[in-house]
Write a protein that holds these residues in place. Structure first.
Motif, mmCIF file in Angstrom:
data_model
loop_
_atom_site.group_PDB
_atom_site.id
_atom_site.type_symbol
_atom_site.label_atom_id
_atom_site.label_comp_id
_atom_site.label_asym_id
_atom_site.label_seq_id
_atom_site.Cartn_x
_atom_site.Cartn_y
_atom_site.Cartn_z
ATOM 1 N N ASP A 51 2.678 -9.203 7.708
ATOM 2 C CA ASP A 51 1.343 -9.224 7.314
ATOM 3 C C ASP A 51 0.792 -8.519 5.818
ATOM 4 N N LYS A 53 0.812 -8.026 1.970
ATOM 5 C CA LYS A 53 1.136 -9.100 0.845
ATOM 6 C C LYS A 53 0.644 -8.302 -0.586
ATOM 7 N N LEU A 82 -6.112 -2.042 -3.901
ATOM 8 C CA LEU A 82 -7.431 -2.652 -3.801
ATOM 9 C C LEU A 82 -8.417 -2.446 -2.541
ATOM 10 N N SER A 85 -8.073 -5.030 0.037
ATOM 11 C CA SER A 85 -6.642 -5.175 1.021
ATOM 12 C C SER A 85 -6.444 -4.273 2.191
ATOM 13 N N SER A 86 -7.502 -3.394 2.230
ATOM 14 C CA SER A 86 -8.058 -2.639 3.537
ATOM 15 C C SER A 86 -8.917 -1.733 3.623
ATOM 16 N N PRO A 87 -9.444 -1.728 5.051
ATOM 17 C CA PRO A 87 -10.705 -0.852 4.878
ATOM 18 C C PRO A 87 -10.418 0.634 4.583
ATOM 19 N N ILE A 138 -2.967 -7.093 -1.673
ATOM 20 C CA ILE A 138 -3.913 -8.346 -1.223
ATOM 21 C C ILE A 138 -4.022 -7.931 0.382
ATOM 22 N N ASN A 139 -3.248 -7.382 0.928
ATOM 23 C CA ASN A 139 -3.295 -7.007 2.469
ATOM 24 C C ASN A 139 -2.265 -6.006 2.584
ATOM 25 N N ASP A 140 -2.870 -4.776 3.101
ATOM 26 C CA ASP A 140 -1.718 -3.738 3.655
ATOM 27 C C ASP A 140 -1.409 -3.841 4.890
ATOM 28 N N ALA A 141 -0.467 -4.227 5.374
ATOM 29 C CA ALA A 141 0.116 -3.714 6.938
ATOM 30 C C ALA A 141 1.263 -3.111 6.830
ATOM 31 N N TYR B 46 -15.826 -6.514 4.262
ATOM 32 C CA TYR B 46 -15.820 -5.516 5.428
ATOM 33 C C TYR B 46 -17.246 -4.958 5.551
ATOM 34 N N ARG B 49 -20.565 -2.174 8.062
ATOM 35 C CA ARG B 49 -19.983 -0.993 8.337
ATOM 36 C C ARG B 49 -20.966 0.267 8.029
#
Lengths: 257, 235
Positions: A51, A53, A82, A85-87, A138-141, B46, B49
């Motif tokens: 996940d 990206k 960014l 890409s993550s809370p 884009i997405n940090d997993a 998001y 919140r």
């Protein structure tokens, strides 16, 4: 913050030979590399690991060389974690995580001498090519180091020079000429949780890690950069084992390009 | 010589090819992807919140916060320095105003809905693409909305009205009548316009006509946005 129970659960499952997402201990999540994802960049690539990206883009420009290296082109690596890409990521200037990511990838590219920087000289002491590399998440997993390192090398492979008549750069027209890229440095991150050494960590695993080591290697088996993270120290034996893993999986990642 | 034939061969009212997708960023509560020609926008939502510091909270409603950002390699020319510049700040603000009329955040006092818009490559029309992506992302996040918002740029190139100007049209210098670039956002259910900016030269008659053309184009975009959302939820 990670709870004690979560860490115990992770270690118990690793003892049983399974990762939290059902993977085997040494397995990477599925990896995909897409080239040319940004037409405005001279070179670009998107790398997906599970996940996670990231996109890397290369911009080429004509710069004045540094006075102490008048015939050498410049390389700059920047990373943007960014908030998209993550809370966990916030707006504003790069924090220490983004700086570390950029510097680790930068050292891999620079120290491996992957790019023949002398070939980037246009007029000694006056003009050289500058390579500006930006990493955008884009997405940090988890495992941004490996994803970013792979994306940067893929973007460098993808890059073409814009046309330059000695006065003006024309970004609209690109030449057939590619960057003088001779080696493929690949960073592999290994983390230590309890007595286990695992690769391609997810965020849940990174949060539990006692220590972390990112090892960048080239195809010949040489190591070109190291970065230890995490709060705990490592034995020489552990470092040796981690380098072995980095060499093994580095080869696997290199084959994805 | 009037601008009768568009540089890339499109018809006057023809948009560039559009690709839209919902749910492209797993970490986000909602996300959208919107590509129009060579302009590509990602948006992530998001929230609602918690909002800090406390003094910016509104006890009567949740607030919307948008952030428009171009990736450093997404500009047509040289590298764009990362971080917010005056242009990005202004676009972030007008994006908020474009989306607010369809949102109802009364149920979320003191909270914030964050919308992050990122451009990976641009060829004009990036604020409009950003709004289209953000609208998909907000719907995907399940934020209470009265409608979707679509956005497009309309304008006049040497006196000829066109929709969805690309970079070479924005920069067209050969004509005598100049270029007007008018990005708009449109809410179909109320038939109202929630983003309106312009630079260039245009008469009032042409402006009204251009806005009508923009509305038509937005109706088309709305169907693409809806299709993307339906695809994600298998409807």
């Amino acid at each position: 913050m990670i709870t004690k129970a979560a860490k115990e659960h992770l270690i118990a499952s690793l003892d049983a030979g399974v990762r939290l997402d059902g993977r085997k201990i040494g397995e990477y999540r599925p990896i995909e590399v897409k080239y040319g994802v940004s037409k405005t960049a001279e070179g670009s690539a998107e790398v997906t690991i599970g996940d996670t990206k990231v996109i890397a883009g290369v911009k080429l420009s004509v710069e004045v060389p540094y006075p102490d290296t008048p015939d050498v082109g410049t390389i700059m690596v920047n990373a943007e974690l960014l908030p998209l890409s993550s809370p966990k990521f916030e707006m504003g200037p790069p924090g220490i995580m983004a700086i570390e990511l950029a510097r680790v990838v930068d050292r891999g590219v620079r120290e491996s001498k992957a790019i023949d920087v002398k070939k980037l000289c246009i007029t000694k002491g006056e003009k050289v090519w500058g390579i500006g590399i930006d990493i955008c998440t884009i997405n940090d997993a988890g495992n941004l180091f490996d994803a970013a390192g792979l994306a940067v090398i893929a973007a460098l492979k993808d890059a073409h020079f814009p046309t330059y008549d000695g006065v003006e750069l024309n970004y609209k027209e690109r030449t057939e000429e590619k960057l003088p890229l001779s080696k493929i440095p690949i960073p592999v991150t290994v983390i230590k949780v309890g007595k286990h050494l695992i690769t391609d960590p997810m965020n849940e695993e990174l949060d539990c890690a006692d220590s972390r080591l990112t090892v960048t290697t080239i195809a010949s088996g040489e190591i070109c950069s190291l970065q230890k993270g995490g709060d705990m120290a490592l034995t020489v034996e552990e470092i040796g084992n981690m380098v072995d893993l980095a060499l093994k999986y580095g080869e696997e990642l290199r084959n994805k390009l | 010589m009037a601008y009768t034939k568009r540089l890339d061969g499109r018809k006057q009212k023809e948009c560039r090819e559009i690709v839209a997708q919902a749910g492209v960023i797993k970490n986000a509560d909602g996300s959208g992807y919107f590509k129009i020609g060579n302009t590509v926008a990602y948006a992530a939502v998001y929230g609602p919140r918690a909002l800090f510091p406390k003094r910016v909270q509104d006890p009567s409603t949740g607030i919307l916060r948008c952030n428009y950002n171009m990736m450093p390699f997404s500009g047509m020319g040289s590298r764009v320095r990362p971080g917010q510049n005056r242009r990005a700040k202004e676009i972030s603000m007008v994006t908020e105003k474009a989306l607010l009329p369809v949102l109802d955040l009364k149920e979320y006092p003191n909270a914030v809905v964050d919308v992050f818009i990122e451009l990976t490559q641009t060829d004009a029309g990036s604020r409009c693409a950003g709004i289209c992506a953000a609208s998909i992302a907000l719907a995907d996040a399940g934020v209470p909305m009265k409608d979707l918002v679509a956005a497009i740029s309309v304008g006049s190139v040497d006196g000829t009205l066109v929709v969805d100007l690309d970079y070479q049209e924005e920069a067209y210098e050969e004509g005598e009548e100049g270029v007007a670039d008018i990005p708009i956002a449109y809410i179909p259910s109320t038939q109202k316009i929630s983003l309106l900016q312009m630079d260039g030269e245009i008469t009032k008659e042409k402006l009204i006509e251009a806005l009508e053309m923009g509305k038509e184009a937005c109706e088309e975009i709305i169907t693409v946005q809806k299709k993307a959302l339906k695809e994600k939820y298998n409807l």
